[in-house]
Design an enzyme around this catalytic site. Structure first.
Site, PDB file in Angstrom:
ATOM      1  N   HIS A   1       0.899  -1.226  -0.093  1.00  0.00           N
ATOM      2  CA  HIS A   1       0.084   0.048   0.014  1.00  0.00           C
ATOM      3  C   HIS A   1       0.753   1.385  -0.078  1.00  0.00           C
ATOM      4  O   HIS A   1       0.333   2.385  -0.412  1.00  0.00           O
ATOM      5  CB  HIS A   1      -0.983  -0.062   1.079  1.00  0.00           C
ATOM      6  CG  HIS A   1      -2.149  -0.976   0.933  1.00  0.00           C
ATOM      7  ND1 HIS A   1      -3.500  -0.644   1.673  1.00  0.00           N
ATOM      8  CD2 HIS A   1      -2.192  -2.240   0.235  1.00  0.00           C
ATOM      9  CE1 HIS A   1      -4.325  -1.557   1.174  1.00  0.00           C
ATOM     10  NE2 HIS A   1      -3.669  -2.547   0.428  1.00  0.00           N
TER      11      HIS A   1
ATOM     12  N   HIS B   1      -2.392 -12.531  -2.487  1.00  0.00           N
ATOM     13  CA  HIS B   1      -3.591 -13.213  -1.485  1.00  0.00           C
ATOM     14  C   HIS B   1      -3.103 -14.457  -1.201  1.00  0.00           C
ATOM     15  O   HIS B   1      -4.185 -15.228  -0.553  1.00  0.00           O
ATOM     16  CB  HIS B   1      -4.949 -12.983  -2.481  1.00  0.00           C
ATOM     17  CG  HIS B   1      -5.373 -11.429  -2.490  1.00  0.00           C
ATOM     18  ND1 HIS B   1      -6.586 -11.229  -2.958  1.00  0.00           N
ATOM     19  CD2 HIS B   1      -4.907 -10.357  -1.784  1.00  0.00           C
ATOM     20  CE1 HIS B   1      -6.803  -9.980  -2.906  1.00  0.00           C
ATOM     21  NE2 HIS B   1      -5.658  -9.307  -2.163  1.00  0.00           N
TER      22      HIS B   1
END
Length: 737
Positions: A103, A264
């Protein structure tokens, strides 16, 4: 990583929680009282005086003294040392730190080069309080003991990316490498993240298009909404959002799939309960006693099994702390059905789901697998499906694709490899780094420089053409992601050679003449010396400015350091460089109204910001370039001098001359005619970019300095100094040494 939305946050104040009475008496900027006033604050950002390390601090030199292996060892210890105040899922902070690094880097966008990990901007508002960054404040606090230990030797930007790398490696994934060199900022960047301040609002316009330069589809998200566009669980629509958002962050379809599938593979999402009922304010709105932390959870223990981040809940694999192929295999071996998390967020579970995922805090409990809507999108979109099935069938190809995409994600905003620091820099170069060849010849010396300047001036090229070419080449630089600049001489290559702002036909003739000088100098030499075209372009601009100053009665010598090299077309990604095209360049009085959303004046400020200019530097540069007559297309707008081609302060003298009356031109919007107040005779034409230096009080104050009788030599000195600065903005080979 397509993670973490916090629906509870509807609006965000980017100030500390302050009593209303105090806020009312706080000082206000001009824009508070005069909303249309010109904002020059982008040119005052990141001033060296705001750096507590001082003006002589050299981060590159500090980093070179860092024991990187010791730092990595300390990071590994933190990864598996769970803290009671924020316990680690599965006893491992690795997935948490991957999200932090992702991020931090993932805000990067190609159109203006803003965002990214460089500067460590995740520490500051508004990113610190974005819903997509919920609880990453804790990740950085977990790393504080390491930052405290090594201090100035490693920046927050480098530490966060390095920690993401070590997290991946500790969980069994081999990364491509790591480069340091991200120097920390000390204040928030001024960035347009979207219209308005309502979190999770749609960034698309009324026609459904995502305006440039935005990349994230909703306010406060890194990429896209994992529940689906605007929270609607539509995988097909989600795929469209993913493709557009990732493309605007420099990722193609394969890189996009690799990043999502690789990221993920690790960790879980957190949605133990309703954010609306349980969570407090984001860090930017939290009370002083929170000491910069936000999202205090009043439900249950407030962390661990009760953690709330995105509102989605669960893991993608049964082994969330190791790299496996489970994400892709689970995606295809199950039929996925829509469901809701305990917090009420849309997500997907296997039909007839079994409890196979171990609980993050209690090893005796198990839960079903889950997927986001954006995960299902990789299965239903035809192109993404081709890639995910190929990766599933070829694990080694997937691993390499993820490694390459991760390295690109975390290093894309650093610019060329010349900025990379450390022993773990990959030997391989990548086209997205805008690679430059190494010089395999001896550099020219001072005698050669004098000889070459003389030969350039004898080509018959005007000073104006030489200066225009040097400016066109060097001014593509943008300090937002350190791309562009003269080094590489890519102005002779596609796409730059054909940009309208560069007057292609004229540019071609100038480059041809300079290449002839280059060839004549380089051929049949026995001393091993050569000169690059990129060096000659700058040298030609310098020689022309020195000549223009001489014509005005001033003797100057602009410092010149050789060492630039010439890139090939094969080393130049045309589509990647296309985003550097100036659709507005106030320094050349160029503005393409059809391709701009900013006004000409706002575009000037934006370009000056990318060129790392201050207000005085921008001002003196405009004044000098105008009298040197370097406008695009040969326009005479703003050439406020009767001696064009001579370097003097006439632009400012004539701009501030009260004998001239300015009126809007009937011929073109944004242009003005200057008439003699007594005779009514037309004296000058100018653009809004020119007149703002007499209209805006702050710019006029600087213009008055340079228009003064005692500032003639100062003007010439200051102009040549900032010219030299722009010509060397991309010389990282010099800066790091």
């Amino acid at each position: 990583m397509l993670k973490k939305i916090l629906p509870v946050l509807i609006t965000l104040a980017i100030v500390h929680n302050t009593p209303t009475a105090w806020a009312a008496e706080a000082p206000k900027t001009d824009s508070f009282y005069l909303p249309k006033s010109l904002d020059l604050s982008p040119l005052r950002l990141h001033n060296i005086e705001s750096n507590p390390y001082g003006k002589d601090f050299n981060y590159a030199q500090q980093f070179k003294t860092l024991d990187l292996e010791a730092v990595k060892k300390d990071i590994k210890t933190v990864l598996t040392t769970s803290q009671d105040w924020w316990p680690a899922d599965y006893g491992n902070y690795g997935p948490f730190f991957i999200r932090m690094a992702w991020h931090g880097a993932g805000t990067y966008r190609i159109y203006d080069g803003r965002g990214g990990a460089d500067g460590g901007q995740q520490r500051f508002e508004p990113l610190n309080s974005w819903p997509d960054n919920a609880n990453l404040d804790k990740a950085r606090r977990l790393l504080w003991p390491i930052k405290k230990k090594y201090g100035a030797k490693i920046s927050w930007g480098d530490l966060m990316v390095l920690t993401g790398n070590i997290a991946l490696e500790s969980m069994g994934f081999k990364t491509l490498g790591f480069a340091g060199g991200r120097e920390d900022d000390w204040q928030s960047d001024l960035v347009y993240w979207g219209a308005g301040n309502k979190m999770l609002s749609d960034n698309r316009d009324k026609n459904g298009k995502l305006p440039k330069p935005l990349a994230a589809t909703q306010m406060g998200l890194i990429y896209v909404n994992p529940e689906g566009p605007n929270g609607k669980p539509d995988p097909v629509a989600a795929a469209k959002d993913i493709r557009e958002a990732f493309a605007r962050m420099a990722m193609n379809d394969e890189e996009t799939v690799a990043l999502i599938a690789g990221g993920h593979t690790f960790g879980k999402a957190h949605g133990a309960a309703s954010p609306e009922k349980c969570l407090g304010a984001a860090p930017g709105e939290a009370g002083l006693e929170q000491q910069g932390l936000g999202w205090a959870n009043k439900c249950g223990s407030g962390n661990g099994k009760d953690t709330i981040t995105s509102g989605l809940e669960g893991a993608w694999t049964t082994d969330p702390t190791h790299f496996t192929m489970q994400y892709l295999s689970n995606l295809y071996k199950h039929e996925w059905v829509l469901t809701k998390s305990p917090a009420g967020a849309w997500q997907w579970k296997p039909k007839n789901a079994a409890n196979v995922v171990p609980d993050a805090t209690d090893p005796t409990k198990f839960h079903p697998l889950m997927m986001f809507t954006t995960d299902i999108a990789l299965k239903v979109d035809p192109e993404y499906k081709k890639i995910t099935t190929r990766f599933l069938e070829n694990p080694e190809e997937f691993k390499m694709a993820f490694a390459r995409a991760w390295f690109k994600l975390t290093h894309r905003d650093m610019g060329p490899a010349a900025r990379y620091l450390g022993d773990e820099v990959p030997k391989e170069t990548f086209i997205w780094q805008d690679p430059l060849p190494a010089a395999n010849y001896k550099m020219i010396d001072s005698a050669d420089i004098s000889e070459l300047k003389d030969k350039i001036l004898k080509t018959g090229l005007s000073d104006t053409k030489l200066i225009k070419t040097a400016w066109a080449s060097a001014s593509t630089f943008r300090g937002t992601d350190f791309r562009g600049g003269d080094n590489g001489a890519r102005i002779r290559l596609a796409p730059q050679k054909d940009w309208p702002v560069n007057d292609p036909a004229e540019l071609h003739s100038v480059l041809a003449a300079l290449m002839e000088v280059q060839n004549n100098f380089n051929k049949d030499r026995s001393d091993g010396k050569k000169v690059s075209l990129s060096d000659l372009i700058v040298l030609g601009g310098n020689a022309a400015i020195e000549d223009a100053a001489k014509k005005a009665g001033y003797s100057i010598s602009i410092p010149f350091t050789p060492g630039r090299t010439d890139a090939s077309q094969e080393e130049t990604d045309v589509s990647s460089f296309a985003v550097l095209e100036p659709t507005a360049d106030g320094f050349r009085n160029y503005y393409d109204a059809k391709r701009n959303t900013l006004s000409p004046i706002a575009s000037l400020i934006d370009r000056a910001n990318k060129l790392e200019l201050t207000v005085p530097e921008m001002t003196v540069l405009i004044g000098g370039l105008r009298v040197l007559d370097v406008n695009s297309g040969g326009s005479k707008a703003g050439v406020l001098t009767n001696t064009p081609g001579q370097l003097n302060n006439n632009f400012f003298v004539n701009l501030l001359d009260m004998s001239t009356k300015w009126t809007k031109s009937p011929k073109a919007e944004g242009y003005f005619d200057g008439y003699d107040r007594k005779t009514g005779k037309l004296k000058w034409t100018a653009s809004s970019v020119d007149l703002v230096f007499g209209s805006n009080p702050e710019l006029r104050a600087v213009a008055e300095v340079y228009a003064s009788d005692d500032a003639k030599e100062k003007f010439v000195h200051d102009f040549t100094k900032v010219w030299e600065k722009v010509m060397n903005l991309d010389r990282f080979d010099i800066k790091n040494n």
